[in-house]
Design a protein around this motif. Structure first.
Motif, short mmCIF file in Angstrom:
data_model
loop_
_atom_site.label_atom_id
_atom_site.label_comp_id
_atom_site.label_asym_id
_atom_site.label_seq_id
_atom_site.Cartn_x
_atom_site.Cartn_y
_atom_site.Cartn_z
N GLY A 1 -17.99 14.65 0.64
CA GLY A 1 -17.86 14.60 -0.79
C GLY A 1 -16.59 15.24 -1.43
O GLY A 1 -15.54 15.18 -0.60
N LEU A 2 -16.55 16.01 -2.32
CA LEU A 2 -15.44 16.79 -2.76
C LEU A 2 -14.95 17.66 -1.80
O LEU A 2 -15.63 18.47 -1.18
N ARG B 1 -9.70 12.23 2.01
CA ARG B 1 -9.49 11.32 3.13
C ARG B 1 -10.50 10.15 3.32
O ARG B 1 -10.36 9.10 3.53
N GLU B 2 -11.76 10.68 3.05
CA GLU B 2 -12.70 9.64 3.21
C GLU B 2 -13.18 9.12 1.77
O GLU B 2 -12.95 9.89 0.59
N VAL C 1 -11.30 7.76 -4.20
CA VAL C 1 -12.43 8.50 -5.27
C VAL C 1 -12.81 7.71 -6.18
O VAL C 1 -13.90 7.83 -6.99
N ALA C 2 -12.72 6.24 -5.98
CA ALA C 2 -13.28 5.47 -7.14
C ALA C 2 -14.86 5.30 -7.07
O ALA C 2 -15.32 5.21 -6.03
N LEU D 1 0.81 -1.18 0.03
CA LEU D 1 0.00 -0.03 0.08
C LEU D 1 0.88 1.16 -0.08
O LEU D 1 1.94 1.13 0.84
N CYS D 2 0.46 2.15 -0.81
CA CYS D 2 1.12 3.68 -0.66
C CYS D 2 -0.06 4.48 -0.66
O CYS D 2 -1.08 4.18 -1.03
N ASP D 3 0.31 6.02 -0.52
CA ASP D 3 -0.69 7.06 -0.25
C ASP D 3 -1.47 7.18 -1.61
O ASP D 3 -2.74 7.29 -1.55
N ALA D 4 -0.69 6.89 -2.72
CA ALA D 4 -1.43 7.25 -3.86
C ALA D 4 -2.51 6.15 -4.19
O ALA D 4 -3.58 6.49 -4.71
N ALA D 5 -2.13 4.88 -3.61
CA ALA D 5 -3.23 3.75 -3.81
C ALA D 5 -4.37 4.04 -2.76
O ALA D 5 -5.61 4.05 -3.59
N LEU D 6 -4.27 4.70 -1.70
CA LEU D 6 -5.27 4.87 -0.95
C LEU D 6 -6.14 6.12 -1.31
O LEU D 6 -7.36 5.95 -1.48
#
Ligand SMILES: C[S@@+](CC[C@H](N)C(=O)[O-])C[C@H]1O[C@@H](n2cnc3c(N)ncnc32)[C@H](O)[C@@H]1O
Length: 500
Positions: free
Chosen positions: A436-437, A374-375, A154-155, A144-149
């Motif tokens: 949200g955004l 974050r969420e 956002v998926a 895991l890395c930050d970019a993956a999280l």
């Protein structure tokens, strides 16, 4: 490929049987081996390199006295655990599963981890051990890395259909989407990634995941997907130090090639979401540059910029992740800066780029994210596409004027004033969207009055007319001025469209 003869190429995990996998998941759940508890305990979500663990962390570990302690040491910190202690704290069947699958090996009295195992939501993901001597091996499968999280957060949660996890690594995005997809393909250049993807699919009981190996889309030639998620190698540097992180082509050339191939792999209405970095070149509008990549693609394009760095800061922040020695760091930083300067790079931007294949006049839009994601905000991203369809609709303003909008849940207002001349004088009104955004914007009293009209019962035209009346503007002027604000509030998610 370089460096493929190091020890990691020999590590192959044997997928667990459905029964053993279910038992393994139950034990991890019962032990509280979760993202939340790891974060509370260690204050980070991404496992640190096991050979560079901060001394303060090691000193604070204390005795190993719970199943969580054993799992966290082995699979998050990547450090050995006394075999007797592990045997006492974990069910024998789980220790056996760990040994048989190759997740751990036994070295005399110690159980030694051979892989990381990170929980993400209610799933578990194995990847290579985080060790600095593994990092430049092309067969290394990073955890895991930050970019993956961030990409995970956002998926869009499309229901059903076919999903592709491109540049999949250990297949976080594909396996996370597995429960809501008909089928999933995880594709990566690195053949060991497919082994981890198969192991992780079995570990999480996902039977609809196919893991393949190939350059970009080559292993899925001729196939189309409803959802594509990609966390590609995007770091911009003079030389691609590692295959898994660094763009193998000049500047942002790799993602440009990736984008060119996306439309032919998307079903109509299908979405592609990626996290990446791109450059701003001297004397060229960066939005025009990106827009030109997608001309004639048949896709709507939404760029969300999350950060912007000058070459010197960028070089230093990337290099300092792997170089401690200050003189080595400054030598390399100079080389990077020279490389970027010679190519006319003014700045490097990072963020998300989303595509959606759609017949008709396609739109290109840009949003600047003012706060980190974050969420999970997949629903807000889907809503963002729907809002833009209204704003950029081919029927002019008619659709927008007849839409019913409401103020988004989670909108917070912070107003500051100061006392002067016997009364309060307003300094600022700032709106924060907490769901949200992640948006923060300053507004004035007029915009606040306008926003207050949107209670979901009236259409936009009626709201604009009420607004004009309230502030004493002629209807035509109020409509014109207000409409621009409504467009922008709809795009940033502060206003949302109600179903017809
Ligand atoms: C930054 S990692 C992301 C891994 C994983 N998807 C995640 O989000 O954690 C990038 C991945 O892209 C893979 N990759 C690099 N070049 C590739 C290419 N030309 N085609 C397909 N995959 C590639 C690497 O092997 C690596 O697994």
């Amino acid at each position: 490929m370089k460096g493929s003869d190091s020890v990691i190429s020999e590590t192959t995990l044997v997928p667990l049987s459905p029964k053993d996998a279910a038992c393994f998941r139950d034990v991890c759940r019962a032990a509280g081996y979760t993202q939340t508890k790891l974060h509370e305990t260690f204050e980070f979500l991404v496992p640190p390199p096991s050979d560079r663990l901060p001394p303060a962390l090691l000193a604070s570990l204390g005795p190993c006295e719970s199943p969580f302690d054993v799992l966290a040491r082995l699979f998050f910190l990547g450090v050995p655990v006394d075999a007797d202690v592990a045997g006492t704290l974990l069910p024998t069947a789980i220790v056996q599963s760990c040994l048989q699958s190759g997740l751990v090996s036994q070295d005399e009295s110690k159980l030694c981890p051979a892989a990381t195992l990170v929980p993400v939501d209610d799933l578990l993901f194995a990847a290579d051990l985080q060790r600095t001597d593994y990092l430049d091996n092309d067969l290394f499968v990073p955890t895991l890395c930050d970019a993956a999280l961030h990409l995970n957060a956002v998926a869009i949660h499309n229901r059903g259909g076919k999903t592709l996890d491109l540049c999949s690594g250990f297949a976080l995005h594909g396996i996370t989407a597995s429960g809501r997809s008909e089928s999933v393909v995880a594709s990566d250049l690195n053949p060991r990634a497919a082994e981890f993807a198969r192991f992780n699919a079995a570990l999480n009981g996902c039977e609809n995941v196919r893991a393949v190996t190939g350059d970009l889309f080559s292993a899925v030639a001729g196939e189309r997907f409803d959802t594509i998620l990609a966390n590609p190698p995007f770091i911009i540097s003079p030389s691609a130090v590692t295959t898994y992180r660094y763009s193998p082509f000049e500047l942002d050339g790799f993602i440009k090639i990736m984008f060119a191939a996306v439309p032919e792999h998307l079903e109509e209405g299908g979405t592609f979401q990626t996290i990446c970095e791109w450059v701003e070149l001297e004397g060229q509008d960066w939005q025009d540059r990106l827009r030109s990549w997608f001309a004639g693609s048949g896709c709507d394009v939404w760029v969300l910029s999350a950060n912007r760095q000058f070459p010197s800061t960028y070089a230093r922040s990337v290099l300092s992740q792997s170089i401690d020695d200050e003189s080595e760091l400054s030598t390399q930083q100079q080389q990077w800066e020279q490389y970027l300067r010679q190519r006319g790079v003014a700045a490097i931007q990072g963020g998300f780029i989303f595509l959606r294949r759609r017949r008709g006049n396609n739109w290109f839009d840009f949003t600047e994210l003012t706060k980190p994601v974050r969420e999970p905000i997949g629903d807000a991203i889907a809503q963002g596409f729907a809002s833009r369809d209204i704003v950029f609709g081919s029927d002019g303003d008619d659709r927008l004027l007849s839409s019913r909008l409401a103020v988004a849940d989670g909108l917070r207002q912070v107003e500051t004033s100061h006392w002067k001349d016997f009364r309060w004088k307003r300094d600022s009104i700032v709106l924060h969207l907490d769901k949200g955004l992640p948006v923060t914007i300053g507004i004035d009293g007029y915009i606040r009055t306008l926003i207050e009209q949107f209670d979901a019962s009236r259409n936009v035209q009626q709201c604009l007319d009420l607004f004009s009346k309230e502030i004493g503007l002629p209807i035509e002027t109020g409509r014109k001025k207000g409409l621009d604000v409504v467009r922008s509030m709809l795009k940033n998610g502060i206003l949302v469209a109600m179903p017809k």
